[in-house]
Design a protein around this motif. Structure first.
Motif, PDB file in Angstrom:
ATOM      1  N   ASP A  92      -0.443  -5.403 -14.149  1.00 40.14           N
ATOM      2  CA  ASP A  92       1.125  -5.380 -13.832  1.00 40.14           C
ATOM      3  C   ASP A  92       0.934  -6.385 -12.618  1.00 40.14           C
ATOM      4  O   ASP A  92       2.362  -6.328 -12.095  1.00 40.14           O
ATOM      5  CB  ASP A  92       0.582  -3.659 -12.924  1.00 40.14           C
ATOM      6  CG  ASP A  92       0.954  -2.824 -14.267  1.00 40.14           C
ATOM      7  OD1 ASP A  92       1.940  -2.876 -15.345  1.00 40.14           O
ATOM      8  OD2 ASP A  92       0.106  -2.271 -14.483  1.00 40.14           O
ATOM      9  N   LEU A 143      -2.808   3.991 -15.468  1.00 36.03           N
ATOM     10  CA  LEU A 143      -2.700   3.788 -13.710  1.00 36.03           C
ATOM     11  C   LEU A 143      -1.699   2.222 -13.800  1.00 36.03           C
ATOM     12  O   LEU A 143      -1.850   1.528 -14.815  1.00 36.03           O
ATOM     13  CB  LEU A 143      -3.996   3.891 -13.306  1.00 36.03           C
ATOM     14  CG  LEU A 143      -4.846   4.976 -12.935  1.00 36.03           C
ATOM     15  CD1 LEU A 143      -5.386   4.804 -11.750  1.00 36.03           C
ATOM     16  CD2 LEU A 143      -3.872   6.192 -12.268  1.00 36.03           C
ATOM     17  N   ASP A 144      -1.406   1.758 -12.649  1.00 33.41           N
ATOM     18  CA  ASP A 144      -1.623   0.546 -12.363  1.00 33.41           C
ATOM     19  C   ASP A 144      -2.075  -0.473 -12.743  1.00 33.41           C
ATOM     20  O   ASP A 144      -3.314   0.672 -12.079  1.00 33.41           O
ATOM     21  CB  ASP A 144      -0.097   0.216 -11.132  1.00 33.41           C
ATOM     22  CG  ASP A 144       1.537   0.097 -11.280  1.00 33.41           C
ATOM     23  OD1 ASP A 144       1.816   0.818 -12.629  1.00 33.41           O
ATOM     24  OD2 ASP A 144       2.155   0.490 -10.652  1.00 33.41           O
ATOM     25  N   ASP A 166       0.973  -1.103   0.422  1.00 31.31           N
ATOM     26  CA  ASP A 166       0.049  -0.178   0.016  1.00 31.31           C
ATOM     27  C   ASP A 166       0.474   1.428  -0.041  1.00 31.31           C
ATOM     28  O   ASP A 166       0.678   2.397  -0.608  1.00 31.31           O
ATOM     29  CB  ASP A 166      -0.950  -0.065   0.769  1.00 31.31           C
ATOM     30  CG  ASP A 166      -0.596  -0.360   2.294  1.00 31.31           C
ATOM     31  OD1 ASP A 166       0.944  -0.750   2.668  1.00 31.31           O
ATOM     32  OD2 ASP A 166      -0.554   0.501   3.005  1.00 31.31           O
ATOM     33  N   HIS A 208       0.684  12.353  -9.026  1.00 33.10           N
ATOM     34  CA  HIS A 208       0.397  10.858  -7.819  1.00 33.10           C
ATOM     35  C   HIS A 208       0.471   9.805  -8.292  1.00 33.10           C
ATOM     36  O   HIS A 208      -0.397   9.656  -9.937  1.00 33.10           O
ATOM     37  CB  HIS A 208      -1.116  10.772  -6.696  1.00 33.10           C
ATOM     38  CG  HIS A 208      -0.827  12.061  -6.011  1.00 33.10           C
ATOM     39  ND1 HIS A 208      -1.208  13.373  -5.867  1.00 33.10           N
ATOM     40  CD2 HIS A 208      -0.327  12.360  -5.155  1.00 33.10           C
ATOM     41  CE1 HIS A 208      -1.123  14.340  -5.185  1.00 33.10           C
ATOM     42  NE2 HIS A 208      -0.044  12.927  -4.288  1.00 33.10           N
ATOM     43  N   GLN A 209       1.068   8.070  -7.855  1.00 30.93           N
ATOM     44  CA  GLN A 209       1.263   6.954  -8.368  1.00 30.93           C
ATOM     45  C   GLN A 209      -0.128   6.175  -8.101  1.00 30.93           C
ATOM     46  O   GLN A 209      -0.292   6.554  -6.600  1.00 30.93           O
ATOM     47  CB  GLN A 209       2.367   6.217  -7.979  1.00 30.93           C
ATOM     48  CG  GLN A 209       2.223   5.090  -8.948  1.00 30.93           C
ATOM     49  CD  GLN A 209       2.564   5.029 -10.523  1.00 30.93           C
ATOM     50  OE1 GLN A 209       2.614   5.920 -10.536  1.00 30.93           O
ATOM     51  NE2 GLN A 209       2.052   4.721 -10.832  1.00 30.93           N
ATOM     52  N   GLY A 210      -1.496   5.781  -8.907  1.00 29.80           N
ATOM     53  CA  GLY A 210      -2.331   5.257  -8.369  1.00 29.80           C
ATOM     54  C   GLY A 210      -2.328   3.589  -8.968  1.00 29.80           C
ATOM     55  O   GLY A 210      -1.888   3.450  -9.573  1.00 29.80           O
ATOM     56  N   VAL A 211      -3.259   3.062  -8.136  1.00 31.65           N
ATOM     57  CA  VAL A 211      -2.975   1.664  -9.088  1.00 31.65           C
ATOM     58  C   VAL A 211      -4.380   1.789  -9.402  1.00 31.65           C
ATOM     59  O   VAL A 211      -5.625   2.307  -8.299  1.00 31.65           O
ATOM     60  CB  VAL A 211      -2.351   0.658  -8.084  1.00 31.65           C
ATOM     61  CG1 VAL A 211      -2.956   0.355  -6.364  1.00 31.65           C
ATOM     62  CG2 VAL A 211      -2.630  -1.097  -8.632  1.00 31.65           C
ATOM     63  N   TRP A 265      -5.725   4.196  -4.264  1.00 28.55           N
ATOM     64  CA  TRP A 265      -6.174   2.743  -5.076  1.00 28.55           C
ATOM     65  C   TRP A 265      -7.236   3.844  -4.937  1.00 28.55           C
ATOM     66  O   TRP A 265      -8.547   4.287  -4.862  1.00 28.55           O
ATOM     67  CB  TRP A 265      -6.434   1.744  -3.546  1.00 28.55           C
ATOM     68  CG  TRP A 265      -4.580   1.344  -3.404  1.00 28.55           C
ATOM     69  CD1 TRP A 265      -3.964   2.285  -2.485  1.00 28.55           C
ATOM     70  CD2 TRP A 265      -4.627   0.175  -3.315  1.00 28.55           C
ATOM     71  NE1 TRP A 265      -2.931   1.232  -2.448  1.00 28.55           N
ATOM     72  CE2 TRP A 265      -3.348  -0.059  -3.110  1.00 28.55           C
ATOM     73  CE3 TRP A 265      -4.920  -1.298  -4.382  1.00 28.55           C
ATOM     74  CZ2 TRP A 265      -2.930  -1.397  -2.775  1.00 28.55           C
ATOM     75  CZ3 TRP A 265      -4.812  -2.033  -4.295  1.00 28.55           C
ATOM     76  CH2 TRP A 265      -3.417  -2.800  -3.645  1.00 28.55           C
ATOM     77  N   GLU A 285       3.868   1.646  -1.681  1.00 26.38           N
ATOM     78  CA  GLU A 285       4.027   1.777  -2.904  1.00 26.38           C
ATOM     79  C   GLU A 285       2.839   2.820  -3.955  1.00 26.38           C
ATOM     80  O   GLU A 285       3.396   4.257  -5.659  1.00 26.38           O
ATOM     81  CB  GLU A 285       3.876   1.270  -3.904  1.00 26.38           C
ATOM     82  CG  GLU A 285       4.965   0.311  -3.541  1.00 26.38           C
ATOM     83  CD  GLU A 285       4.878  -1.361  -3.538  1.00 26.38           C
ATOM     84  OE1 GLU A 285       4.867  -0.932  -5.306  1.00 26.38           O
ATOM     85  OE2 GLU A 285       5.294  -2.540  -3.638  1.00 26.38           O
ATOM     86  N   TYR A 286       1.548   3.446  -3.071  1.00 21.42           N
ATOM     87  CA  TYR A 286       1.002   3.973  -4.586  1.00 21.42           C
ATOM     88  C   TYR A 286      -0.004   5.272  -3.287  1.00 21.42           C
ATOM     89  O   TYR A 286       0.055   5.212  -2.174  1.00 21.42           O
ATOM     90  CB  TYR A 286      -0.318   3.527  -4.608  1.00 21.42           C
ATOM     91  CG  TYR A 286       0.242   1.721  -5.556  1.00 21.42           C
ATOM     92  CD1 TYR A 286       0.108   2.272  -6.397  1.00 21.42           C
ATOM     93  CD2 TYR A 286       0.255   0.576  -5.421  1.00 21.42           C
ATOM     94  CE1 TYR A 286       1.006   1.696  -8.100  1.00 21.42           C
ATOM     95  CE2 TYR A 286       0.325   0.267  -6.584  1.00 21.42           C
ATOM     96  CZ  TYR A 286       1.654   0.493  -7.471  1.00 21.42           C
ATOM     97  OH  TYR A 286       1.598  -0.390  -8.359  1.00 21.42           O
ATOM     98  N   ASP A 287       0.267   5.944  -4.033  1.00 20.20           N
ATOM     99  CA  ASP A 287      -0.498   7.272  -3.481  1.00 20.20           C
ATOM    100  C   ASP A 287      -1.537   7.470  -3.347  1.00 20.20           C
ATOM    101  O   ASP A 287      -2.826   8.612  -2.303  1.00 20.20           O
ATOM    102  CB  ASP A 287      -0.445   8.653  -4.551  1.00 20.20           C
ATOM    103  CG  ASP A 287       1.514   9.098  -3.996  1.00 20.20           C
ATOM    104  OD1 ASP A 287       1.440   8.916  -3.239  1.00 20.20           O
ATOM    105  OD2 ASP A 287       1.525   9.046  -5.836  1.00 20.20           O
TER     106      ASP A 287
END
Length: 209
Positions: A199, A179-180, A2, A159-162, A8, A4-6
């Motif tokens: 991913d 996104l991932d 969790d 921001h990096q999201g998934v 979800w 790893e991402y800004d």
């Protein structure tokens, strides 16, 4: 993971929750009566779980008018009964441990989604949520995903999201929105008839943490 991402984003049906098969079978029996066409267990499974991707394209391959189908389908769905027949996957509890913004992007219509969230007492799991419509677009279109990202305040600031979901439309929506993507395989490759890439590819969210 969790950390790893800004943020979800999550799908609902088939990802966090599922419905008892008896409910699905009864709905398709009633829809079939409306349309003058019986649905086999396999056909009901394909449409309910979106096993072949776009449900509308699948309906067209079966020579069923999608609009007529969805009109009948939504007429036959009882929100309270559906909510009572919906259960939460055990591994879905990871959402409560996330310390970042969480959004819901679902094809489940609002009149059905809200009773389900209330019945399962998970409304407060999400900081923003969107039930897709013709106006918002449908996954794998990135528009509904980007709309929720904007609501979360993470739309345009790097921001990096998934996004996690159970279907190929979820994976496509994630990638189309930059996104991932996490594919959680709830039904199995043999029943699905294909392998969905992502991913991350898991059978349970427990595998991620």
């Amino acid at each position: 993971m969790d950390g790893e991402y800004d943020f979800w984003l999550l799908d609902l049906d088939g990802t966090l929750v599922d419905v008892e098969w008896s409910y699905t079978r009864e709905v398709f029996d009633r829809v079939g009566n409306h349309l003058g066409r019986e649905f086999t267990d396999r056909e009901a499974d394909i449409l309910w779980n979106g096993l072949t991707g776009s449900r509308d394209r699948q309906l067209e391959r079966w020579d069923i008018d999608p609009r007529a189908f969805w009109d009948a389908f939504h007429e036959e769905e009882d929100p309270l009964v559906r909510a009572e027949q919906t259960y939460l996957h055990d591994d879905a509890a990871f959402v409560t441990d996330l310390e970042v913004p969480v959004g819901l992007v679902t094809h489940c219509q609002e009149f059905l989604c809200e009773p389900v969230l209330e019945h399962l007492d998970i409304q407060d799991w999400f900081d923003a949520r969107l039930c897709c419509t013709e106006q918002t677009g449908w996954k794998p279109d990135p528009e509904p995903v980007q709309c929720v990202m904007d609501d979360l305040g993470v739309g345009h600031n790097g921001h990096q999201g998934v996004l996690a979901g159970d279907g190929s439309n979820d994976i496509g929506a994630a990638w189309n929105a930059g996104l991932d993507a996490i594919h959680v395989e709830r039904v199995g490759h043999e029943r699905r008839g294909q392998c969905v890439r992502g991913d991350y590819r898991v059978r349970s969210f427990d595998e991620l943490f």
